[in-house]
Design a protein around this motif. Structure first.
Motif, PDB file in Angstrom:
ATOM      1  N   ALA A 234     -98.127 -88.732 -87.314  1.00 16.08           N
ATOM      2  CA  ALA A 234     -97.502 -87.494 -88.316  1.00 16.08           C
ATOM      3  C   ALA A 234     -97.147 -86.422 -87.655  1.00 16.08           C
ATOM      4  N   LYS A 235     -96.500 -85.317 -88.378  1.00  9.53           N
ATOM      5  CA  LYS A 235     -96.387 -84.266 -87.805  1.00  9.53           C
ATOM      6  C   LYS A 235     -97.313 -83.055 -88.365  1.00  9.53           C
ATOM      7  N   MET A 236     -97.933 -83.147 -89.305  1.00  9.28           N
ATOM      8  CA  MET A 236     -98.927 -82.220 -89.890  1.00  9.28           C
ATOM      9  C   MET A 236    -100.194 -82.847 -90.262  1.00  9.28           C
ATOM     10  N   PHE A 237    -101.251 -82.285 -89.928  1.00 10.41           N
ATOM     11  CA  PHE A 237    -102.660 -82.902 -90.094  1.00 10.41           C
ATOM     12  C   PHE A 237    -103.407 -81.874 -90.634  1.00 10.41           C
ATOM     13  N   ARG A 238    -104.587 -82.106 -91.074  1.00 10.96           N
ATOM     14  CA  ARG A 238    -105.589 -81.151 -91.835  1.00 10.96           C
ATOM     15  C   ARG A 238    -106.755 -81.368 -91.262  1.00 10.96           C
ATOM     16  N   VAL A 239    -107.870 -80.577 -91.334  1.00  7.43           N
ATOM     17  CA  VAL A 239    -109.342 -80.980 -90.915  1.00  7.43           C
ATOM     18  C   VAL A 239    -110.094 -81.525 -92.229  1.00  7.43           C
ATOM     19  N   ALA A 240    -110.873 -82.308 -92.094  1.00 13.17           N
ATOM     20  CA  ALA A 240    -111.546 -83.083 -93.301  1.00 13.17           C
ATOM     21  C   ALA A 240    -112.876 -83.295 -92.614  1.00 13.17           C
TER      22      ALA A 240
ATOM     23  N   ALA B 289     -90.839 -80.709 -84.225  1.00 14.35           N
ATOM     24  CA  ALA B 289     -91.453 -81.921 -84.206  1.00 14.35           C
ATOM     25  C   ALA B 289     -91.062 -82.914 -83.262  1.00 14.35           C
ATOM     26  N   ASN B 290     -89.889 -82.994 -83.030  1.00 18.71           N
ATOM     27  CA  ASN B 290     -89.440 -83.882 -82.077  1.00 18.71           C
ATOM     28  C   ASN B 290     -89.161 -83.467 -80.669  1.00 18.71           C
ATOM     29  N   ASP B 291     -89.986 -82.454 -80.515  1.00 26.34           N
ATOM     30  CA  ASP B 291     -90.195 -81.829 -79.177  1.00 26.34           C
ATOM     31  C   ASP B 291     -91.596 -81.940 -78.723  1.00 26.34           C
ATOM     32  N   GLY B 292     -92.653 -82.335 -79.740  1.00 27.23           N
ATOM     33  CA  GLY B 292     -93.921 -82.478 -79.206  1.00 27.23           C
ATOM     34  C   GLY B 292     -94.710 -81.454 -80.089  1.00 27.23           C
ATOM     35  N   VAL B 293     -94.306 -80.990 -81.186  1.00 32.49           N
ATOM     36  CA  VAL B 293     -95.269 -79.893 -81.898  1.00 32.49           C
ATOM     37  C   VAL B 293     -95.982 -80.685 -83.072  1.00 32.49           C
ATOM     38  N   ARG B 294     -97.246 -80.337 -83.288  1.00 38.19           N
ATOM     39  CA  ARG B 294     -97.855 -80.869 -84.157  1.00 38.19           C
ATOM     40  C   ARG B 294     -98.631 -79.619 -84.947  1.00 38.19           C
ATOM     41  N   LEU B 295     -98.690 -79.804 -86.176  1.00 39.25           N
ATOM     42  CA  LEU B 295     -99.448 -78.419 -86.889  1.00 39.25           C
ATOM     43  C   LEU B 295    -100.777 -79.314 -87.437  1.00 39.25           C
ATOM     44  N   ILE B 296    -101.772 -78.321 -87.313  1.00 39.59           N
ATOM     45  CA  ILE B 296    -103.125 -78.669 -87.804  1.00 39.59           C
ATOM     46  C   ILE B 296    -103.590 -77.669 -88.605  1.00 39.59           C
ATOM     47  N   GLU B 297    -103.627 -77.750 -90.040  1.00 35.18           N
ATOM     48  CA  GLU B 297    -104.029 -76.882 -90.875  1.00 35.18           C
ATOM     49  C   GLU B 297    -105.643 -76.948 -91.156  1.00 35.18           C
ATOM     50  N   ILE B 298    -106.487 -75.547 -90.980  1.00 34.71           N
ATOM     51  CA  ILE B 298    -107.652 -75.401 -91.029  1.00 34.71           C
ATOM     52  C   ILE B 298    -107.931 -74.442 -92.116  1.00 34.71           C
ATOM     53  N   ARG B 299    -108.928 -74.696 -93.026  1.00 33.02           N
ATOM     54  CA  ARG B 299    -109.153 -73.462 -93.903  1.00 33.02           C
ATOM     55  C   ARG B 299    -110.084 -72.589 -93.531  1.00 33.02           C
TER      56      ARG B 299
ATOM     57  N   MET C  93    -110.081 -77.673 -81.269  1.00 33.11           N
ATOM     58  CA  MET C  93    -109.547 -77.387 -79.608  1.00 33.11           C
ATOM     59  C   MET C  93    -110.112 -78.441 -78.524  1.00 33.11           C
ATOM     60  N   GLY C  94    -111.295 -78.617 -78.849  1.00 32.20           N
ATOM     61  CA  GLY C  94    -111.885 -79.688 -77.759  1.00 32.20           C
ATOM     62  C   GLY C  94    -110.944 -81.074 -77.814  1.00 32.20           C
ATOM     63  N   ARG C  95    -110.734 -81.402 -79.291  1.00 29.78           N
ATOM     64  CA  ARG C  95    -109.966 -82.660 -79.692  1.00 29.78           C
ATOM     65  C   ARG C  95    -108.551 -82.906 -79.086  1.00 29.78           C
ATOM     66  N   ILE C  96    -107.934 -81.618 -78.947  1.00 28.01           N
ATOM     67  CA  ILE C  96    -106.447 -81.653 -78.301  1.00 28.01           C
ATOM     68  C   ILE C  96    -106.299 -81.079 -76.941  1.00 28.01           C
ATOM     69  N   ALA C  97    -107.426 -80.522 -76.544  1.00 31.88           N
ATOM     70  CA  ALA C  97    -107.164 -79.762 -75.205  1.00 31.88           C
ATOM     71  C   ALA C  97    -106.301 -80.439 -74.143  1.00 31.88           C
ATOM     72  N   GLU C  98    -106.600 -81.842 -73.903  1.00 29.53           N
ATOM     73  CA  GLU C  98    -106.003 -82.403 -72.833  1.00 29.53           C
ATOM     74  C   GLU C  98    -104.831 -83.364 -73.461  1.00 29.53           C
ATOM     75  N   ASN C  99    -104.427 -83.186 -74.669  1.00 28.74           N
ATOM     76  CA  ASN C  99    -103.377 -83.736 -75.424  1.00 28.74           C
ATOM     77  C   ASN C  99    -102.021 -83.259 -74.750  1.00 28.74           C
ATOM     78  N   PRO C 100    -100.847 -84.203 -74.288  1.00 31.30           N
ATOM     79  CA  PRO C 100     -99.874 -83.466 -73.619  1.00 31.30           C
ATOM     80  C   PRO C 100     -98.885 -82.846 -74.904  1.00 31.30           C
ATOM     81  N   LEU C 101     -99.318 -83.092 -76.248  1.00 27.86           N
ATOM     82  CA  LEU C 101     -98.496 -82.343 -77.260  1.00 27.86           C
ATOM     83  C   LEU C 101     -98.836 -80.896 -77.380  1.00 27.86           C
ATOM     84  N   LYS C 102     -97.936 -80.168 -77.972  1.00 26.19           N
ATOM     85  CA  LYS C 102     -98.252 -78.652 -78.506  1.00 26.19           C
ATOM     86  C   LYS C 102     -98.688 -78.623 -79.857  1.00 26.19           C
ATOM     87  N   PHE C 103     -99.654 -77.799 -79.979  1.00 28.29           N
ATOM     88  CA  PHE C 103    -100.247 -77.536 -81.318  1.00 28.29           C
ATOM     89  C   PHE C 103    -100.377 -76.274 -82.097  1.00 28.29           C
TER      90      PHE C 103
END
Length: 394
Positions: A155-161, A227-237, A248-258
């Motif tokens: 997906a392109k957008m995510f949330r913290v649950a 999004a097609n350039d590798g950007v993902r959004l993570i919403e956090i309340r 941050m730890g979950r995405i630190a070594e991921n090749p995408l941008k957040f």
């Protein structure tokens, strides 16, 4: 397909080692149960029905399921590739063999699977379309910074649950081209996001100003644009900011941008989440990932609420320093963008654009008069009020 062929196929699938995570998926479990089934035709057809039913999430398409499961799988092959590691030859060979197997089973159909069953009734059908997983997976590896892997490939957008980071269902697909006005404000956010995509220095951004002026929509539109350039959004309340180091730890070594998105941000002076955000904005190693920026929206320029009593007597020995720390949190954002309430001219421009987009054919002068009356009743002009007014006419 004979019973012997089905059992051989079951053995091939069961021996998967690189993409072994897909063996835990319901369609594969159901398929293996069917391929390995013994007994009369009723048992076999019941298990086949279970397999077809398991594809409901993917619109009864087995190839669609395979694409989703394989592309989202986090395995040593794709993780090692993303990190630029030298991979063992056996891993490469196993991965190639398994991808070729996935290509073969994307040709399966109901008639072939049930041919050996002595049954003359209706056989449940499922869709399946051949996919060359050897070439498509190579394409994803070659451009892993655009596609990503694991859940972030879904997906392109995510949330913290509670269960971690999950995709946003029915995510906002708003486009950067759908706005009227605020071009300069959106240009700043867009260019900062472009810097993130290009691996340049990108700032954390605070979008502040009047309610309903499109601050949150701007952030989401930027995420969609790239999004097609590798950007993902993570919403956090705000109340989830204690999870920021986990994210941050979950995405630190991921090749995408957040983009870590915090909407409607404000703090009380004793808020425990204050220090977590402060650490991330200051670039603390434990709270910041190099491939991420924080975008926050607020109706307040100083996002820490301060009472007049806060400036009076206090038991704090260094009271003035404490007050300055609270007030300066917004200054820790590298870029601040102000969205002010639109004047009458811009408000009516937005009304006219929305009216045309939605097929409203009311006389322009009457439309303007009613739009102004609607804004007066709402208490202010804003793009949100304009949208609500046009919606009331539909």
């Amino acid at each position: 397909m004979t019973d012997t062929q089905k059992k051989n196929l079951a053995c091939e699938i069961s021996s998967i080692s690189v993409f072994r995570g897909i063996l835990n998926k319901k369609p594969i479990i159901a398929l293996l149960d069917f391929l390995s089934s013994e007994g009369d035709k009723q048992i076999k057809m019941r298990l086949f029905g279970e397999f077809v039913y398991s594809l409901a999430e993917d619109n009864y398409s087995f190839s669609r399921f395979l694409c989703r499961a394989i592309y989202e799988d986090e395995n040593n092959y794709i993780i090692g590739t993303a990190r630029g590691s030298k991979l063992p030859t056996v891993l490469l060979e196993n991965a190639a063999a398994e991808l070729e197997l996935f290509s073969r089973i994307s040709r399966l159909n109901a008639g072939e699977l049930c041919r050996s069953i002595e049954y003359s009734g209706y056989v449940p059908q499922f869709e399946n379309e051949y996919v060359d997983f050897v070439s498509t997976y190579k394409e994803r590896l070659d451009h892993i910074g655009r596609y990503g892997y694991g859940i972030f490939a879904s997906a392109k957008m995510f949330r913290v649950a509670d269960e971690g980071i999950v995709p946003v269902e029915a995510a906002d697909d708003i486009s950067i081209d759908s706005f009227v006005g605020y071009e300069e404000e959106r240009r700043k956010v867009l260019e900062n996001t472009r810097a993130l995509v290009e691996g340049k220095t990108a700032a954390n951004v605070l979008l502040f100003g009047d309610a309903g002026t499109g601050k949150s929509s701007t952030v989401k539109a930027c995420a969609n644009y790239f999004a097609n350039d590798g950007v993902r959004l993570i919403e956090i309340r705000k109340d989830q900011l204690f999870s920021l180091s986990y994210v941050m730890g979950r995405i630190a070594e991921n090749p995408l941008k957040f983009i870590i998105f915090i909407d409607d941000l404000s703090f009380n002076k004793n808020d425990d989440c204050f220090s977590m955000l402060k650490a991330a904005l200051e670039g603390s190693a434990s709270a910041k990932a190099k491939n991420a920026v924080i975008y926050a929206t607020s109706n307040r320029r100083h996002i820490v609420k301060e009472n007049f009593s806060d400036r009076g007597e206090s038991d704090d020995v260094h009271h003035s320093d404490t007050v300055q720390e609270l007030m300066s949190l917004s200054d820790r954002f590298g870029l601040t963008v102000y969205f002010e309430r639109p004047n009458k001219s811009l408000y009516l421009d937005i009304i006219h654009a929305l009216a045309e987009k939605n097929g409203v054919t009311m006389d322009k002068s009457e439309l303007d008069l009613k739009a102004e009356a609607f804004a007066l009743a709402k208490g202010s002009r804003s793009p949100r009020a304009a949208e609500q007014f046009i919606a009331s006419l539909l």
